[in-house]
Scaffold this active site. Structure first.
Site, mmCIF file in Angstrom:
data_model
loop_
_atom_site.group_PDB
_atom_site.id
_atom_site.type_symbol
_atom_site.label_atom_id
_atom_site.label_comp_id
_atom_site.label_asym_id
_atom_site.label_seq_id
_atom_site.Cartn_x
_atom_site.Cartn_y
_atom_site.Cartn_z
ATOM 1 N N ASP A 46 0.830 -1.209 0.000
ATOM 2 C CA ASP A 46 0.000 0.000 0.000
ATOM 3 C C ASP A 46 0.861 1.254 0.000
ATOM 4 O OD1 ASP A 46 -2.342 1.461 0.132
ATOM 5 O OD2 ASP A 46 -3.160 0.340 1.817
ATOM 6 N N ASP A 98 -10.973 1.988 -2.929
ATOM 7 C CA ASP A 98 -11.481 1.739 -1.574
ATOM 8 C C ASP A 98 -13.003 1.743 -1.577
ATOM 9 O OD1 ASP A 98 -9.058 1.435 -0.382
ATOM 10 O OD2 ASP A 98 -8.983 3.405 0.554
HETATM 11 C C1 GLA Z 1 -5.758 1.798 2.422
HETATM 12 C C2 GLA Z 1 -6.222 0.659 1.525
HETATM 13 C C3 GLA Z 1 -7.272 -0.152 2.235
HETATM 14 C C4 GLA Z 1 -6.710 -0.672 3.540
HETATM 15 C C5 GLA Z 1 -6.201 0.476 4.392
HETATM 16 C C6 GLA Z 1 -5.472 -0.027 5.604
HETATM 17 O O1 GLA Z 1 -6.774 2.725 2.607
HETATM 18 O O2 GLA Z 1 -6.687 1.145 0.313
HETATM 19 O O3 GLA Z 1 -7.700 -1.213 1.430
HETATM 20 O O4 GLA Z 1 -5.677 -1.575 3.255
HETATM 21 O O5 GLA Z 1 -5.305 1.312 3.666
HETATM 22 O O6 GLA Z 1 -4.996 0.992 6.412
#
Ligand code: GLA
Length: 695
Positions: free
Chosen positions: A448, A516
């Site tokens: 990420d 997301d």
């Molecule tokens: C980001 C990702 C999510 C999740 C969060 C965790 O927002 O896009 O899918 O993994 O971080 O903190």
């Protein structure tokens, strides 16, 4: 032949298109043609271009392959260079060219200064793509400053074109957006250090093209850092197009004997609209870009616990979820954020990649064994380029982050960015992830990046400003090294959803977290926009709880499943709160997905209907005479319950077996494509999957 040469002209041919360039009497490497196939090189000519007046120089008027700032050019040029004595133009001779198989290399050399630019053209004949990139070479003993160095320049004769890119946001990626290029410049740029949710390193230029008709000129950059796309309507009846690393906040000092390589830009031309463009790109991604180890394998159905538990992960709760996910048929269990350091919220612990022994008293091993026992592989979340102020890593190495000495450090999601231009930081990140992979049986990593870049550092700025290029390239280096050492591990690229979806990450990752936003209706739009450039296989899509967290919208589970099944299926629901009935529906659909996923992940995509323009939404995947059709009725109208849908991509004379609403019947390809399927759809959020198979 993919590359033909005659006199001063080069003709690059793919199966369906041609691209021509030539050296004119002014010594300029000129762009001559891009479009439908013209086999005969003899047809091409280099008509004379004169200065039109004291205001319109020949160089400005010429469609070039590598225009450089200076020589009375006033359009945006594809490079800008400053020699040691302050001279600010690159005047070249074409020094020579080499053809090796499908690769043409043309060398431009300055007529005075020891500086060369090599232009590369790699023709993918079968795939209908041309790959372009460049190299700058300092042959002398003085430094040369490169202030702009795009990967490719293209020209299209005529005017009144439109350029399409995205106009997105976090949780709203891939919103297609078109603007006219009738005057001035249209610029799409990311300065966020990553591709971003807003725009994408791609252009689609056309004249009102639609799904199945119209000419589309397109190019996609293989790069994940700051990029820029410029489309300029020149006063000379052509549109100049540039794509490459952004020149804003960029200046590179090329030391004696140093070279600089631009990222690759892939270019294609379609006379069959956006649909043909997307199918060409998807095929190209699978054939040429994706990591070889996984490009031909279907992706597993994953379960990810993020939306269910957020940071509140624990050994017991994850064990329970794993059992339930295994029962549903998931094949990969992923523990998301919250398993390391003292990470109970987003204020701490990024950088401390050790298991939290309060949450997992015996480490991850017992959970991993359990996950395996219930038939799944194990995966984990990390965010390696970041550090929280509240972390051991920052306490021990406060100088490892980008920061200006006399300024407060900028934060995004409460985190700082590690300075990846430092070799010790690169080493630390590699070792931390490598240790996890060596210690535990981990099959998948979700990588990420949850903020845009901010400041660089005083030391770096004194040396010139190409920090974000170095950052991006070291990010690639780390993952490349990890993949080499752990070839069986799959990686997913995520940046708060789809902020890092680009062809640069595609080289190193096996899939993307698309957004997301997991609301199925928003997703129809996001997934549609995504599909213009990116393949379904890489599009991770989860079924999550209803009402959805992002907008409180409630949507039936079948519609949510059908939406997620149009990509690489994942489940992100809280399985502890799910009714037996919902679980049974999910189980049944996972079973179905496993039978049809090869068609979805590797098939040719046809976007049949778009719910914002048509009564309903429909997409179709076709592979080896099998087809899967996803149909979504968002809103029913006036009791209407019958809809017609013409399919595409089938054989006219072939008889097909159709499975529609559990009823099987036969129709020919001609009937299905000309008359169409009859669909029973009613009410809001009705949806179905129709299976079509050669008899
Ligand atoms: C980001 C990702 C999510 C999740 C969060 C965790 O927002 O896009 O899918 O993994 O971080 O903190």
């Amino acid at each position: 032949m993919a590359i033909l040469v005659s006199k001063n002209i080069f003709l690059l041919n793919t199966l369906k298109s041609s691209y021509a360039l030539g050296i004119d009497e002014n010594g300029l490497l000129r762009h001559l043609y891009w479009g439908d196939k013209i086999d005969q090189i003899e047809n091409f000519e280099l008509e004379r271009i004169h200065n039109r007046s004291g205001f319109h120089s020949a160089a400005d008027m010429t469609m070039e392959e590598c225009s450089s700032f200076g020589m009375m050019r006033y359009k945006e040029t594809s490079m800008k260079v400053k020699f040691f004595d302050g001279t600010q133009d690159f005047r070249y001779d074409v020094k020579g060219y080499v053809i090796e198989g499908n690769l043409l290399t043309i060398t431009l050399e300055d007529i005075y200064y020891p500086f060369q630019v090599k232009l590369f053209y790699q023709v993918f004949e079968e795939e209908n793509m041309i790959n372009r990139w460049r190299e700058a070479i300092n042959l002398g003993s003085e430094p040369i400053v490169i202030e702009r160095f795009y990967s490719a320049e293209y020209g299209i004769k005529g005017k009144d074109f439109e350029i399409t890119n995205y106009n997105g946001t976090w949780c709203g990626e891939f919103q297609l957006h078109s603007d006219n290029i009738t005057s001035g410049k249209k610029v799409f740029e990311s300065l966020r250090g990553l591709t971003s949710h807003v725009v994408n390193p791609v252009f689609m230029v056309h004249n009102g093209a639609k799904e199945d008709y119209g000419n589309v000129y397109y190019s996609v950059l293989e790069y994940s850092g700051n990029f820029k796309i410029v489309a300029e309507a020149t006063p000379y009846d052509y549109v100049n197009l540039l794509i490459g690393i952004s020149d804003t906040d960029f200046s590179l000092v090329l030391k004696p004997k140093e070279t600089f390589l631009s990222p690759a830009a892939y270019a294609g031309y379609s006379n069959g609209g956006f649909g043909d463009m997307s199918r060409t790109l998807h095929h190209f991604c699978i054939a040429k870009l994706m990591p070889k180890a996984t490009s031909n394998q279907v992706l597993k159905v994953l379960y990810n616990s993020w939306e269910a538990t957020q940071f509140n992960v624990s050994y017991k709760a994850q064990m329970l979820l794993a059992e339930k996910a295994g029962e549903l048929g998931a094949e990969l269990f992923v523990v998301d954020d919250g398993w390391f350091g003292k990470r109970n919220n987003d204020l701490s612990s990024l950088g401390d990649w050790q298991v939290d022994l309060i949450k997992f008293p015996d480490g991850l091993e017992p959970l991993i064994s359990h996950v395996k026992q219930v038939g799944m592989d194990f995966g984990i979340w990390i965010e390696p380029e970041m550090v929280n102020e509240d972390s051991d890593l920052f306490r021990n190495h406060p100088d490892w982050v980008y920061r200006y000495l006399n300024r407060e450090i900028l934060t995004g999601r409460n985190q700082y960015m590690l300075d990846l231009t430092k070799e010790e930081v690169v080493q630390y990140i590699f070792e931390a992830i490598d240790k996890l992979l060596v210690t535990y049986s981990i099959s998948y990593i979700k990588w990420d990046m949850n903020r845009s870049v901010g400041e660089t550092s005083n030391t770096l700025m004194k040396e010139g400003s190409s920090v974000w290029v170095a950052h991006t390239r070291n990010f690639y280096r780390i993952i490349d090294k990890l993949r080499e050492k752990h070839p069986a591990v799959e990686f997913e690229a995520c940046a708060s959803g789809g902020g890092r979806v680009d062809y640069g990450t595609m080289r190193y990752f096996d899939q993307y977290w698309t957004s997301d936003n997991t609301d199925a209706l928003d997703r129809l739009e996001i997934q549609r926009g995504y599909s213009f450039i990116y393949p379904a296989k890489y599009m991770r899509a989860w079924v999550t709880d209803s009402p959805n967290w992002i907008n409180e919208r409630s949507i039936p589970v079948t519609f949510r499943l059908h939406c997620a099944m149009a990509g690489s299926l994942g489940i992100g629901s809280n399985l502890n709160h799910m009714t037996e009935e919902e679980q049974a529906i999910i189980r049944e659909h996972i079973e179905l997905y496993k039978r049809i996923r090869e068609i979805i992940q590797f098939g040719q995509l046809y976007r049949l209907k778009y719910y914002k323009e048509d009564d309903f939404h429909a997409i179709q995947y076709v592979k080896d005479n099998k087809s899967i059709v996803f149909v979504y009725l968002v809103q029913g109208y006036f009791g209407k319950d019958k809809y017609f849908l013409k399919l595409k991509g089938l054989e006219l004379h072939q008889t097909y077996l159709i499975n529609n609403d559990g009823v099987t019947y036969e129709k020919t390809g001609a009937y299905l494509m000309h008359h169409g399927l009859v669909l029973n759809l009613k009410g809001d959020y009705d949806s179905k999957i129709v299976q079509v198979e050669e008899k």
